[in-house]
Design an enzyme around this catalytic site. Structure first.
Site, mmCIF file in Angstrom:
data_model
loop_
_atom_site.group_PDB
_atom_site.id
_atom_site.type_symbol
_atom_site.label_atom_id
_atom_site.label_comp_id
_atom_site.label_asym_id
_atom_site.label_seq_id
_atom_site.Cartn_x
_atom_site.Cartn_y
_atom_site.Cartn_z
ATOM 1 N N SER A 150 35.267 42.008 44.603
ATOM 2 C CA SER A 150 35.651 43.089 45.513
ATOM 3 C C SER A 150 36.399 42.528 46.716
ATOM 4 C CB SER A 150 34.415 43.841 45.991
ATOM 5 O OG SER A 150 33.685 44.329 44.890
ATOM 6 N N ARG A 151 36.181 41.254 47.018
ATOM 7 C CA ARG A 151 36.816 40.643 48.191
ATOM 8 C C ARG A 151 38.259 40.211 47.912
ATOM 9 N NH1 ARG A 151 31.231 38.866 49.199
ATOM 10 N NH2 ARG A 151 30.634 39.695 51.235
ATOM 11 N N HIS A 199 32.197 44.438 37.375
ATOM 12 C CA HIS A 199 31.088 45.391 37.462
ATOM 13 C C HIS A 199 31.019 46.256 36.196
ATOM 14 C CE1 HIS A 199 32.212 45.066 41.899
ATOM 15 N NE2 HIS A 199 30.964 44.676 41.899
ATOM 16 N N MET A 216 27.548 46.578 45.024
ATOM 17 C CA MET A 216 27.918 47.013 46.375
ATOM 18 C C MET A 216 29.176 47.883 46.321
ATOM 19 S SD MET A 216 26.794 44.044 48.976
ATOM 20 C CE MET A 216 28.226 42.998 48.788
ATOM 21 N N LEU A 260 34.269 48.832 42.853
ATOM 22 C CA LEU A 260 34.063 48.370 41.475
ATOM 23 C C LEU A 260 35.351 47.859 40.840
ATOM 24 C CD1 LEU A 260 31.693 51.215 40.209
ATOM 25 C CD2 LEU A 260 31.086 49.022 41.279
ATOM 26 N N HIS A 261 35.180 46.836 40.011
ATOM 27 C CA HIS A 261 36.286 46.269 39.236
ATOM 28 C C HIS A 261 35.765 45.996 37.829
ATOM 29 C CE1 HIS A 261 34.144 42.549 39.912
ATOM 30 N NE2 HIS A 261 34.264 42.676 41.233
ATOM 31 N N GLY A 296 25.891 39.554 37.051
ATOM 32 C CA GLY A 296 27.050 38.784 36.604
ATOM 33 C C GLY A 296 26.858 37.297 36.868
ATOM 34 N N GLN A 297 27.346 36.497 35.951
ATOM 35 C CA GLN A 297 27.291 35.046 36.130
ATOM 36 C C GLN A 297 28.150 34.590 37.321
ATOM 37 O OE1 GLN A 297 28.506 32.385 32.824
ATOM 38 N NE2 GLN A 297 29.016 31.027 34.537
ATOM 39 N N LYS A 298 29.114 35.411 37.694
ATOM 40 C CA LYS A 298 29.978 35.129 38.840
ATOM 41 C C LYS A 298 29.161 34.670 40.053
ATOM 42 C CE LYS A 298 33.242 36.090 42.059
ATOM 43 N NZ LYS A 298 32.397 36.290 43.196
HETATM 44 P P1 AMP Z 1 28.574 42.903 43.989
HETATM 45 O O1 AMP Z 1 29.068 44.298 44.027
HETATM 46 O O2 AMP Z 1 29.585 41.891 44.408
HETATM 47 O O3 AMP Z 1 27.230 42.747 44.654
HETATM 48 O O4 AMP Z 1 28.315 42.578 42.456
HETATM 49 C C1 AMP Z 1 27.467 43.387 41.684
HETATM 50 C C2 AMP Z 1 27.211 42.697 40.368
HETATM 51 O O5 AMP Z 1 28.439 42.502 39.679
HETATM 52 C C3 AMP Z 1 26.576 41.304 40.545
HETATM 53 O O6 AMP Z 1 25.607 41.105 39.537
HETATM 54 C C4 AMP Z 1 27.761 40.397 40.353
HETATM 55 O O7 AMP Z 1 27.409 39.107 39.890
HETATM 56 C C5 AMP Z 1 28.553 41.155 39.316
HETATM 57 N N1 AMP Z 1 29.945 40.714 39.336
HETATM 58 C C6 AMP Z 1 30.768 40.618 40.404
HETATM 59 N N2 AMP Z 1 31.963 40.118 40.049
HETATM 60 C C7 AMP Z 1 31.890 39.882 38.704
HETATM 61 C C8 AMP Z 1 32.803 39.353 37.742
HETATM 62 N N3 AMP Z 1 34.039 38.960 38.072
HETATM 63 N N4 AMP Z 1 32.385 39.254 36.457
HETATM 64 C C9 AMP Z 1 31.132 39.639 36.101
HETATM 65 N N5 AMP Z 1 30.237 40.149 36.964
HETATM 66 C C10 AMP Z 1 30.596 40.263 38.251
#
Ligand code: AMP
Length: 289
Positions: free
Chosen positions: A190-191, A41, A34, A37-38, A151-153
């Protein structure tokens, strides 16, 4: 080495660019995000670029996975910065569609994954995984990737995606990469930008409670009752952190377990001020004990 990344926003261009890569025999990897990015991602992007000859990163703040009153409107959308971050990786294509492209007027079909989507996040965010499964299937249909990186997150999300792929015969390999953390242990999200400096300090208690569980398991503790009591006692020291759930569950079914056994997952969701954060850790007893 940074480079100019091709960015597309319409399906036709996406499909034709990927079709050319596929004809060239390349393995196609997709990293759905979404944006905002950090390093979490970017670890997925890096893994995909390492293993796939053609990597597509998608950036789309998916409205259907946000509930009423959640942060869809204010979710960060720093697209130019995201593209800059991605340009340090050999990403081949970015797909950043408009909302009306993904959900044109009249689209009414959703994917309901069933029991694995129901507990935990499913209780606190009704409809969330329906939105996630729907957008992920749409992205899989658009990109037709060989491999998709998650991500396992977002542990429960990985199970939801795996279940959907199995049930709907989607020909894609799902790969899950470890959670990337800040130096003090907070899972990158991202939050996290929503947190005030005080909340940022308070937020660490959730990852500390997960680490405590890990250490206790490494020291031989197996009873989840004991583990949860110790975690809750630690969480209670930070009164501004409102725990929504903390649980130790079966890694496949997400049902609570009495003993860690061969392996379990500790899940936590908490609100720090107005910001809702989730985290988890795999609990693996060492084989020698
Ligand atoms: P999002 O943009 O939050 O939808 O996340 C996109 C992808 O990045 C998803 O597969 C998340 O699980 C992964 N992700 C988010 N935060 C982390 C993190 N801290 N470590 C590893 N993967 C992450």
């Amino acid at each position: 080495m940074s480079h100019e990344i091709q960015t597309v926003s319409v399906p036709e261009e996406l499909r034709s660019t990927i079709a050319a890569a596929r004809r060239a025999g390349k393995r196609i990897g997709v990293v759905p995000t979404m944006g905002a990015l950090h390093a979490g991602h970017l670890s997925l992007v890096e893994a995909s670029c390492r293993e796939c000859g053609f990597t597509v990163a998608t950036i789309f703040v998916n409205p259907t996975q946000f509930g009423p009153g959640e942060d869809f409107q204010r979710y960060p959308r720093p697209l130019a910065n995201d593209l800059k971050l991605l340009s340090d990786y050999p990403v081949d294509l970015v797909f950043a569609p408009e909302q009306a492209t993904m959900y044109p007027p009249g689209s009414t079909t959703f994917v309901d994954v069933g029991p694995v989507a129901e507990p935990w996040e499913g209780v606190h965010r009704p409809g969330h995984f329906r939105g996630v499964a729907t957008v992920v299937l749409k992205l899989f249909n658009l990109v037709a990737p060989d491999v998709a990186w998650f991500g396992q997150k977002d542990y429960q999300q990985t199970l939801v995606v795996r279940q959907m792929v199995r049930d709907l015969d989607v020909p894609v390999e799902i790969r899950v990469c470890p959670t990337i953390r800040e130096p003090d242990g907070l899972a990158m999200s991202s939050r996290n930008v929503y947190l005030s400096p005080t909340e940022r300090r308070q937020a660490i208690v959730s990852s500390r409670s997960l680490r405590l569980a890990e250490h206790l398991v490494a020291a031989g503790e197996r009873r989840t009752e004991t583990l949860l009591a110790r975690m809750q006692a630690l969480l209670a020291t930070e009164r501004e952190v409102q725990v929504q759930y903390v649980a130790i569950v079966d890694p496949q079914t997400l049902a609570p377990v009495d003993e860690v056994g061969a392996g379990a997952v500790a899940l936590i969701a908490a609100k720090v001020g107005a910001t809702r954060l989730i985290d988890n850790v795999l609990l693996k007893p060492s084989l020698t004990r």
